[in-house]
Structures are given as C-alpha cells and as structure tokens.
Design a protein around this motif. Sequence first.
Motif, PDB file in Angstrom:
ATOM      1  N   GLY A   1       0.825  -1.188   0.075  1.00 14.26           N
ATOM      2  CA  GLY A   1      -0.165   0.093  -0.039  1.00 14.26           C
ATOM      3  C   GLY A   1       0.801   1.245   0.040  1.00 14.26           C
ATOM      4  O   GLY A   1       1.800   1.235   0.781  1.00 14.26           O
ATOM      5  N   VAL A   2       0.373   2.197  -0.627  1.00 18.84           N
ATOM      6  CA  VAL A   2       1.184   3.402  -0.784  1.00 18.84           C
ATOM      7  C   VAL A   2       0.354   4.581  -0.469  1.00 18.84           C
ATOM      8  O   VAL A   2       1.014   5.702  -0.365  1.00 18.84           O
ATOM      9  CB  VAL A   2       1.632   3.697  -2.453  1.00 18.84           C
ATOM     10  N   THR A   3      -0.898   4.474  -0.200  1.00 17.21           N
ATOM     11  CA  THR A   3      -1.685   5.406   0.858  1.00 17.21           C
ATOM     12  C   THR A   3      -1.965   4.894   2.226  1.00 17.21           C
ATOM     13  O   THR A   3      -2.080   3.669   2.481  1.00 17.21           O
ATOM     14  CB  THR A   3      -2.926   5.789  -0.069  1.00 17.21           C
ATOM     15  N   ARG A   4      -2.461   5.627   3.035  1.00 15.22           N
ATOM     16  CA  ARG A   4      -2.735   5.523   4.347  1.00 15.22           C
ATOM     17  C   ARG A   4      -3.989   4.428   4.472  1.00 15.22           C
ATOM     18  O   ARG A   4      -4.114   3.699   5.520  1.00 15.22           O
ATOM     19  CB  ARG A   4      -2.827   6.799   5.394  1.00 15.22           C
ATOM     20  N   ASP A   5      -4.842   4.721   3.637  1.00 15.65           N
ATOM     21  CA  ASP A   5      -6.165   3.910   3.721  1.00 15.65           C
ATOM     22  C   ASP A   5      -6.170   2.425   3.124  1.00 15.65           C
ATOM     23  O   ASP A   5      -6.987   1.632   3.056  1.00 15.65           O
ATOM     24  CB  ASP A   5      -7.247   4.422   3.337  1.00 15.65           C
ATOM     25  N   THR A   6      -4.955   2.159   2.497  1.00 11.80           N
ATOM     26  CA  THR A   6      -4.696   0.734   1.773  1.00 11.80           C
ATOM     27  C   THR A   6      -4.085  -0.038   2.528  1.00 11.80           C
ATOM     28  O   THR A   6      -3.286   0.290   3.371  1.00 11.80           O
ATOM     29  CB  THR A   6      -4.041   1.246   0.476  1.00 11.80           C
ATOM     30  N   PRO A   7      -4.316  -1.445   2.579  1.00 15.54           N
ATOM     31  CA  PRO A   7      -3.679  -2.217   3.435  1.00 15.54           C
ATOM     32  C   PRO A   7      -2.291  -2.085   3.136  1.00 15.54           C
ATOM     33  O   PRO A   7      -1.683  -2.067   2.175  1.00 15.54           O
ATOM     34  CB  PRO A   7      -4.057  -3.642   2.838  1.00 15.54           C
ATOM     35  N   ASP A   8      -1.404  -2.468   4.216  1.00 19.19           N
ATOM     36  CA  ASP A   8      -0.044  -2.476   4.321  1.00 19.19           C
ATOM     37  C   ASP A   8       0.476  -3.310   3.278  1.00 19.19           C
ATOM     38  O   ASP A   8       1.483  -3.184   2.524  1.00 19.19           O
ATOM     39  CB  ASP A   8       0.541  -2.394   5.652  1.00 19.19           C
ATOM     40  N   VAL A   9       0.154  -4.527   3.224  1.00 20.19           N
ATOM     41  CA  VAL A   9       0.688  -5.548   2.507  1.00 20.19           C
ATOM     42  C   VAL A   9      -0.503  -6.622   1.963  1.00 20.19           C
ATOM     43  O   VAL A   9      -1.378  -6.857   2.970  1.00 20.19           O
ATOM     44  CB  VAL A   9       1.794  -6.239   3.159  1.00 20.19           C
ATOM     45  N   THR A  10      -0.404  -7.070   1.024  1.00 25.63           N
ATOM     46  CA  THR A  10      -1.463  -8.110   0.290  1.00 25.63           C
ATOM     47  C   THR A  10      -0.451  -9.129  -0.134  1.00 25.63           C
ATOM     48  O   THR A  10       0.360  -8.808  -0.925  1.00 25.63           O
ATOM     49  CB  THR A  10      -2.661  -7.737  -0.391  1.00 25.63           C
ATOM     50  N   LEU A  11      -0.838 -10.392   0.047  1.00 29.59           N
ATOM     51  CA  LEU A  11       0.069 -11.590  -0.657  1.00 29.59           C
ATOM     52  C   LEU A  11      -0.808 -12.696  -1.031  1.00 29.59           C
ATOM     53  O   LEU A  11      -1.834 -13.118  -0.658  1.00 29.59           O
ATOM     54  CB  LEU A  11       1.002 -12.331   0.279  1.00 29.59           C
ATOM     55  N   THR A  12      -1.001 -12.691  -2.315  1.00 34.15           N
ATOM     56  CA  THR A  12      -1.969 -13.499  -3.172  1.00 34.15           C
ATOM     57  C   THR A  12      -1.133 -14.666  -3.773  1.00 34.15           C
ATOM     58  O   THR A  12      -0.131 -14.558  -4.787  1.00 34.15           O
ATOM     59  CB  THR A  12      -2.849 -12.590  -4.175  1.00 34.15           C
ATOM     60  N   ALA A  13      -1.642 -15.809  -3.729  1.00 39.97           N
ATOM     61  CA  ALA A  13      -1.245 -16.943  -4.206  1.00 39.97           C
ATOM     62  C   ALA A  13      -2.473 -17.890  -4.963  1.00 39.97           C
ATOM     63  O   ALA A  13      -3.385 -17.980  -4.630  1.00 39.97           O
ATOM     64  CB  ALA A  13      -0.569 -18.167  -3.450  1.00 39.97           C
ATOM     65  N   ARG A  14      -2.130 -17.922  -6.670  1.00 44.38           N
ATOM     66  CA  ARG A  14      -2.958 -18.464  -7.225  1.00 44.38           C
ATOM     67  C   ARG A  14      -2.539 -19.802  -7.867  1.00 44.38           C
ATOM     68  O   ARG A  14      -1.464 -19.729  -8.377  1.00 44.38           O
ATOM     69  CB  ARG A  14      -3.631 -17.592  -8.393  1.00 44.38           C
ATOM     70  N   VAL A  15      -3.306 -20.747  -8.107  1.00 48.12           N
ATOM     71  CA  VAL A  15      -2.925 -22.181  -8.903  1.00 48.12           C
ATOM     72  C   VAL A  15      -3.893 -22.180 -10.077  1.00 48.12           C
ATOM     73  O   VAL A  15      -4.947 -23.268  -9.691  1.00 48.12           O
ATOM     74  CB  VAL A  15      -2.637 -23.064  -8.160  1.00 48.12           C
ATOM     75  N   PRO A  16      -3.732 -21.777 -11.013  1.00 51.91           N
ATOM     76  CA  PRO A  16      -4.878 -21.993 -12.300  1.00 51.91           C
ATOM     77  C   PRO A  16      -4.557 -23.494 -12.781  1.00 51.91           C
ATOM     78  O   PRO A  16      -3.265 -23.882 -13.186  1.00 51.91           O
ATOM     79  CB  PRO A  16      -4.544 -20.978 -13.323  1.00 51.91           C
ATOM     80  N   ILE A  17      -5.742 -24.306 -13.126  1.00 48.08           N
ATOM     81  CA  ILE A  17      -5.632 -25.638 -13.446  1.00 48.08           C
ATOM     82  C   ILE A  17      -6.349 -25.615 -14.808  1.00 48.08           C
ATOM     83  O   ILE A  17      -7.597 -25.517 -14.431  1.00 48.08           O
ATOM     84  CB  ILE A  17      -6.185 -26.604 -12.565  1.00 48.08           C
ATOM     85  N   SER A  18      -5.772 -26.141 -15.977  1.00 48.95           N
ATOM     86  CA  SER A  18      -6.449 -26.124 -17.152  1.00 48.95           C
ATOM     87  C   SER A  18      -7.128 -27.586 -17.449  1.00 48.95           C
ATOM     88  O   SER A  18      -6.536 -28.649 -16.872  1.00 48.95           O
ATOM     89  CB  SER A  18      -5.708 -25.799 -18.237  1.00 48.95           C
ATOM     90  N   PHE A  19      -8.316 -27.623 -17.975  1.00 52.15           N
ATOM     91  CA  PHE A  19      -9.171 -29.087 -18.122  1.00 52.15           C
ATOM     92  C   PHE A  19      -9.448 -28.786 -19.709  1.00 52.15           C
ATOM     93  O   PHE A  19      -9.862 -27.906 -20.120  1.00 52.15           O
ATOM     94  CB  PHE A  19     -10.240 -29.330 -17.181  1.00 52.15           C
TER      95      PHE A  19
END
Length: 439
Positions: A421-439
């Motif tokens: 986050g670069v503004t005071r109202d934004t979460p300080d940190v977010t960490l996202t992990a995605r695992v796309p699986i194709s069928f």
Amino acid sequence: MPRHLVLVPCLWLAMAGIARAQESTSAADVPRLDALQQEINQQTQRLDELRQSLAQQERNVAELQRVLNEERLGATRGTGAPPGVVIPSLAQQTTAPVVQNLAQQAQPQQQPVGQAPASDSRPPEVAQIFDQPGVLTPRGQFILEPSLQFGYLSNDRVALVGFTIIPAILIGLIDVREVKTTTGIATLTGRYGLGDRFELEAKVPYVYINGDTVSREIFTGSAVDNVFNANGNGIGDVEMTARYQINKGGPDKAFWIGWLRYKSRTGKDLFEVVTDCVTRCVANTTGTGLPLELPTGTGFEALQPGVTWLYPSDPVVFFGSFSYVYNFERDNVSRTVLGGVTEELGDVKIGDILGFNLGMGLALNEKASISLGYDQNIVGKTKQNGEDAPGSVRVVLGTLLLGGTYRFNERVSLNVALGVGVTRDTPDVTLTARVPISF
C-alpha cells in the motif's frame, strides 16, 4: 475475227477458274481462323485463371504473414505478456486451412509452409497481478483457479473533541486508537471459454477477518491500553464476470478486452452484525462504537464495467485497465446495537469507485515470468437519505504490485503477487497465491 472470238471464251474460263480458286481458298481458311480464335480464347481464359490464382496466392501469403505475426506475438507473450488473449489457439484454428492450401500448392517440403515447429509446451503466461486477468480462456477450455490471499492493515486514529483556548492548549477529549486488521480470503474461481473471444467467470470467496483495536477508555483516568477484538468468517460476496475480446491485435498493435462484473451481497454485511453502541455511534459516549462481529461482505450489490488493454512491444508487454464500480442503493436500512435495539438508518448508498491500473510483463525463461504494476481506486462518499453520511470522506487506495509465475506443466502453474500500500487507507501488504488448472 475468228481468232478473237476464240480468245474471249478462253479468257472467260480462266477468270472463272481464278474466282473458283479464290472461293475455295477462302472456304479452306475459315476453319483455320476459327481454330486460331478458339486457341486465343483459351489462352485468355487461362491467363484469367492464372491471374485469379495469383490473387488468391497473394491473399494466402498475406494471411500467412498475419499468422506468423501472431505466432511471433505468442512467443513474445511468453517473454512478457499478461495472461489471457487466446492467440495460440485462435491462430491454429484460423490458419489451418491456409497452411494446408499453401502446402498443397507449393513444392514438397519436410515441414508445411508457415507452420511453427512443434513445441513440447506452450509459452508461459505473464504473472497475473490484478484481480481481472487480461487474457481470455480458449474455446471449450475450463480453468479452475483456487487462490489464497493474506492482507494486513495497521492504521492510527486520533479524535479531538473539545475546544482550544490558544493554538497549543486543548480543553476536552483526545481519543487515540490503533486499529490492526488481518484478513484471509480463500477463493475458488472457474473460467470457461465459450468462444475464441468470449469467456464467463464465477468466483466464490470464503473470508476470515480479525480486527484488534487498541485504545484507552474515554472519560476515564486509566493509563492502561485496552484491546477490543472482533472477528468474522463465512462466505463472501459471490461474483460473476463476462469478458469479450473486442479486436484482434498483434505485434505493436493493442488488444482491447471489455468486461462486465456483477457482485452480489451473499456475505454478512455491516448492518447484520451487532454494534457496540447504546446511542448513535457518532455521538457515542457509553460504548466503543465498534461491531462485535466483523462483516464478510460489503452489503451492497454492484455492477462494474471495464476495459483491459494489452500492448505487445518485444520483449515486454504493457497492460492496464479502466473500470467503474456502481454500487446500488439500499432502502430502509437498519442495524442492531448492543442490547437488541434496532436503529433505523434510512436509505444508504456507499460511494462508487473509479479505478485504473498499469503494468508491464517480462519473461525470464520458458517457464518463469514476472510482472510489475500499480493499481489505484478512488472511492466516493457514502450517502445517507440523499446526503453525505456523517464522517464520510473520499478515499484513495493505491497499491504497488509485483508478481511472478512459474509453469509446472501444460495444465498447472503457480502465480504469486505481492501488493504494498502506498496510501494510508490501503492495506499495508497483500500476498496472493493462485494455482490455475486447465481442463
């Protein structure tokens, strides 16, 4: 006289013979001239056919050149394009007849003209760092994407209630609070390609949220900090999104993808949880004014149109999007305060959101790639009964994002994105992990 009489018939006979000879010669030349005319017509027809064939060949060559550009773009995307545009599959479906036609008309070769060498694996997709992916799912393909997001926000709040006698002295109350919020969101997303340029997406989140508020009791002489803790968990707001690729871009030519997202209010909202207030929280003097249970949804249905653009420029691809979130108004809203008292709030509409983001992607090798970007959202004021709600202000949320993708095989890849986050109202940190699986 007799001699002259004899010459006259002879001359007449000679002239008649010459005439008959000329007639016979002309009659004999007619079939020959007809044959020559037919041959000329046939040659003209063959020239027309060759001219049409040449024009067709030129069209085939132009189509083949376009396909080769797309294949080169696919390779470029492997070196830095965002996930989404169905270039590889679309190129294969579009160019198969052209390649076969050219292969039949051209001289025999070991490999058909214009067909890229067979590859054991398709080029890797650039790391997804924004919520809305940029590339569409190929026709008939289904992608199941489980993801997990962690977020942390720490914010300080200082409230001054009173009056000043001089600029340095305040007579009244100073309320200082430190709010720490931790969220964990597990999401199951499914995407299906209905066509070469159209896909549908459904997203179901499960939210866990915990909030700690550190403060001292107001109107007391306590010197000890008290901690007010609240948490909540449950299904969040379910979302549905439709995306359509507007044009067919290429190298140094932008792709445009339009999309429309609908957000429900299936999660428990702020009006459904019990608030620690005896009187109105704006003028509360007997409670904390905080909810005893944290909500897992916004409480408002929303519709979000947007457009995503992708601009390939070897060796990177620039991408971004513009969007607008319209939150629908709710009528006759009420909330429950501590003690079972119901407080009527009337008509409430939270502020609409104007958002945009910008990023660039680059591949490190055939399996790994990185992306860097910035995302910003401007949230409008909340309205209550047509007027600005007490304490409502415009909020700007800015996040700097860094992501990476690693493809394990043709069907499974791992995407990790870090947001700061670069503004005071934004979460300080977010960490996202995605695992796309194709069928």
